[in-house]
Design an enzyme around this catalytic site. Structure first.
Site, PDB file in Angstrom:
ATOM      1  N   ASP A  30       0.642  -1.220  -0.064  1.00  0.00           N
ATOM      2  CA  ASP A  30       0.009   0.105   0.351  1.00  0.00           C
ATOM      3  C   ASP A  30       1.107   1.799  -0.272  1.00  0.00           C
ATOM      4  O   ASP A  30       2.155   1.720   0.701  1.00  0.00           O
ATOM      5  CB  ASP A  30      -1.124   0.225   1.159  1.00  0.00           C
ATOM      6  CG  ASP A  30      -1.976   0.179   1.056  1.00  0.00           C
ATOM      7  OD1 ASP A  30      -2.099   1.382   0.643  1.00  0.00           O
ATOM      8  OD2 ASP A  30      -3.133  -0.588   1.346  1.00  0.00           O
ATOM      9  N   GLU A  52      -6.968   3.868  -5.815  1.00  0.00           N
ATOM     10  CA  GLU A  52      -7.875   3.805  -5.015  1.00  0.00           C
ATOM     11  C   GLU A  52      -7.985   5.157  -5.807  1.00  0.00           C
ATOM     12  O   GLU A  52      -7.760   6.790  -5.768  1.00  0.00           O
ATOM     13  CB  GLU A  52      -7.808   3.547  -3.689  1.00  0.00           C
ATOM     14  CG  GLU A  52      -8.941   3.940  -3.297  1.00  0.00           C
ATOM     15  CD  GLU A  52      -8.955   3.960  -1.476  1.00  0.00           C
ATOM     16  OE1 GLU A  52      -9.448   3.718  -0.876  1.00  0.00           O
ATOM     17  OE2 GLU A  52      -8.110   4.854  -1.723  1.00  0.00           O
TER      18      GLU A  52
HETATM   19  C1  GLC Z   1      -7.707   5.366   1.178  1.00  0.00           C
HETATM   20  C2  GLC Z   1      -7.922   4.260   2.665  1.00  0.00           C
HETATM   21  C3  GLC Z   1      -8.606   4.232   4.149  1.00  0.00           C
HETATM   22  C4  GLC Z   1      -7.455   4.986   4.638  1.00  0.00           C
HETATM   23  C5  GLC Z   1      -7.604   6.465   3.553  1.00  0.00           C
HETATM   24  C6  GLC Z   1      -6.602   7.483   4.426  1.00  0.00           C
HETATM   25  O1  GLC Z   1      -9.091   6.018   1.416  1.00  0.00           O
HETATM   26  O2  GLC Z   1      -7.728   2.384   1.846  1.00  0.00           O
HETATM   27  O3  GLC Z   1      -8.388   3.291   4.855  1.00  0.00           O
HETATM   28  O4  GLC Z   1      -8.334   5.325   5.706  1.00  0.00           O
HETATM   29  O5  GLC Z   1      -7.593   6.506   2.495  1.00  0.00           O
HETATM   30  O6  GLC Z   1      -5.333   6.965   3.922  1.00  0.00           O
END
Ligand code: GLC
Length: 552
Positions: free
Chosen positions: A100, A270
């Site tokens: 990640d 994402e």
């Molecule tokens: C993304 C992650 C989430 C996190 C956010 C801030 O959406 O999946 O878990 O809290 O980013 O980094």
């Protein structure tokens, strides 16, 4: 376009939330050694790639998404040598590792931020986005921007009488990517892990990387709740802080860093936005991100007509060589089986669909055994979002697939029916309460039962692995005329060979035309079905309620 199938275009990804996977030290928190111990389980399940939620140094205000050192491991999860061992153990098993990568922000505790906040002249000042307020003395923030979770996106520091910008929570401050030094440093963070041999990155809220340089005020919308179709939420469109043209260019710069490495590795983003916005991240020549999460299934009711509509749009908008993804859940969303009212038959059917579509399926840890969402009080929630919304009387909205505390989908993995579900040693307290369901729903029990959800996943993954048609074949719907509300059917085609997938979404027996004379059954959600009987007079086959079959 003549592009060959690369390994990442047909892999199967499993997401591990390290905090909740397996605790070997007895501190109630999962760790890297725990993952190593469970690699055989994952290999036997048929997992090829694992994406790990962050295990880097962090005060854990947002459980690891608030990082203080991008190139080191948080001690509660282990050490760098544990990491090296994990990577080696995975590669020895031919598994790939995806990390990640939280590019957008750092923890407020990161030394970079502390330096930056210390004075207006600090060399790191411009690593973050500092601006004067509209009135001196900290009276008004620079503009009307709101964070993704509501409330002003600006935090006032009186020592320098300026405001700093953050997109998510005040414990995490956005880096300034208009500063070339920041970019260079973060690209080198990527290289640090790529040099170690990691196979890819999942890019956390990538769409938030750049903000409007002129800080123009955001515009109003009536939309309150977040959606998987656009960025608007809580009355704001987020026009000037999300999906800026610079961010699409940035995706291509990230790709260039990845392309320095052989063999090929991948990026999955994402990002939220409209389809048009999402498409831009793939790059005009497929030279941007390799994949994006496509989240619509997580918020769509179990309905073949609605699912077909999503698949249709995905196939239309992301045709080969673009690689779609199929996501049912993750550490931010309600557990998928709970959206299906904990109905295991429905979960099997959905898994059959997920693992036979063209693209990359993402399986969230515990999904394979049907771990349900667990209820937690907002006020005492571990998740900061839950606490932030503790004034709201409801804690979850099933139909939209989200709950206001994300604790519910992050409970410890249920390995056995022993105390602590085999996640932690029995004499310790787990960081989050284990779901009450662990006596019935756990790996040890499901492994023994041929008809379990876990064994359904195993059988599906085996067929997928052994069958190039399912990995690389073209996708085509089979028209179901009057049965649109009950059934979904499609074929995969590769070098003139076909495989058929028929899914009965209804609680009734269904009689259907079989597309071949003498079908060979490859799989049924019913573990004990051995053949597909077709009536030789009228070529009709019969599916039991909620049954899914694969045949050639
Ligand atoms: C993304 C992650 C989430 C996190 C956010 C801030 O959406 O999946 O878990 O809290 O980013 O980094």
């Amino acid at each position: 376009m003549t592009e060959k199938f690369k390994w990442w275009m047909k892999t199967v990804v499993y997401q591990i939330y390290p905090r909740s996977f397996k605790d070997t030290t007895g501190n109630g928190i999962g760790d890297l050694q725990g993952v190593i111990e469970k690699l055989d389980y994952l290999q036997e399940l048929g997992i090829e790639t694992i994406w790990f939620s962050p295990f880097f140094k962090s005060p854990q205000a947002d459980h690891g998404y608030d990082i203080t050192d991008f190139c080191d491991i948080a001690p509660e999860y282990g050490s760098m040598s544990d990491f090296d061992k994990l990577l080696k153990e995975m590669h020895d098993r031919d598994m790939k590792m995806v990390l990640d990568f939280v590019l957008n922000h750092t923890s407020v505790e990161h030394p970079w931020f502390k330096e930056s906040a210390s004075s207006r002249d600090d060399p790191k000042r411009d690593w973050y986005i500092w601006r004067d307020g509209k009135k001196s003395g900290g009276k008004k923030p620079p503009n009307n921007w709101k964070t993704m979770t509501g409330g002003s996106a600006w935090l006032y520091y009186d020592n320098t009488d300026q405001w700093v910008y953050f997109h998510f929570l005040p414990s995490m401050i956005d880096l300034n990517y208009r500063n070339p030094e920041v970019k260079k440093t973060m690209f080198n963070v990527m290289r640090f892990w790529l040099d170690k041999g990691v196979d890819g990155f999942r890019l956390d809220i990538l769409h938030a990387i750049y903000e409007d340089e002129q800080l123009r005020n955001d515009t109003f919308t009536w939309q309150i709740l977040p959606s998987d179709k656009n960025t608007a939420t809580l009355f704001r469109t987020h026009k000037y802080d999300l999906n800026l043209p610079e961010t699409y260019d940035f995706a291509m710069e990230l790709r260039k860093v990845m392309d320095e490495y052989e063999p090929e590795r991948f990026l999955v983003g994402e990002v939220d936005g409209t389809v048009e916005q999402l498409k831009k991240y793939y790059g005009p020549k497929n030279n941007g991100l390799h994949m994006l999460f496509l989240f619509e299934f997580t918020s769509t009711p179990f309905n073949p007509y609605k699912y077909a509509d999503i698949i249709n749009r995905i196939e239309k908008n992301f045709p080969f060589p673009y690689t779609p993804t199929y996501v049912f859940g993750n550490h931010d969303r309600m557990r998928f089986i709970s959206i299906l009212n904990e109905n295991v038959q429905k979960a099997k059917l959905a898994a059959t669909m997920q693992l036979t579509l063209r693209g990359v399926p993402f399986i969230y840890y515990g999904e394979e055994i049907g771990m349900p969402n667990t209820k937690f009080k907002l006020r005492t929630s571990q998740d900061p979002i839950g606490r932030k919304f503790s004034w709201i009387p409801i804690s979850q909205i099933k139909i939209l697939g989200f709950s206001l505390t994300r604790d519910g989908c992050r409970t410890p993995m249920q390995w056995t029916d022993k105390f602590n579900a085999g996640f932690s040693p029995e004499n310790c307290e787990t960081w989050l309460r284990v779901s009450d369901s662990y006596k019935k729903i756990n790996v040890a029990r499901e492994i023994k039962n041929l008809g379990s959800l876990l064994n359904c996943y195993r059988r599906l993954l085996k067929i997928r692995r052994e069958n190039i048609i399912l990995q690389e074949g073209k996708f085509e719907f089979i028209e179901m005329k009057n049965l649109k509300k009950k059934c979904l059917a499609y074929r995969r085609i590769h070098n003139n060979q076909e495989i058929f997938i028929y899914l009965n979404f209804s609680k009734d027996f269904l009689k259907l035309d079989c597309p071949v004379k003498k079908p060979t059954l490859l799989f049924s959600t019913l573990a004990n079905r051995v053949a597909l009987n077709v009536n030789s007079n009228n070529n009709i086959m019969k599916l039991t309620p909620f049954e899914g079959i694969i045949f050639s």
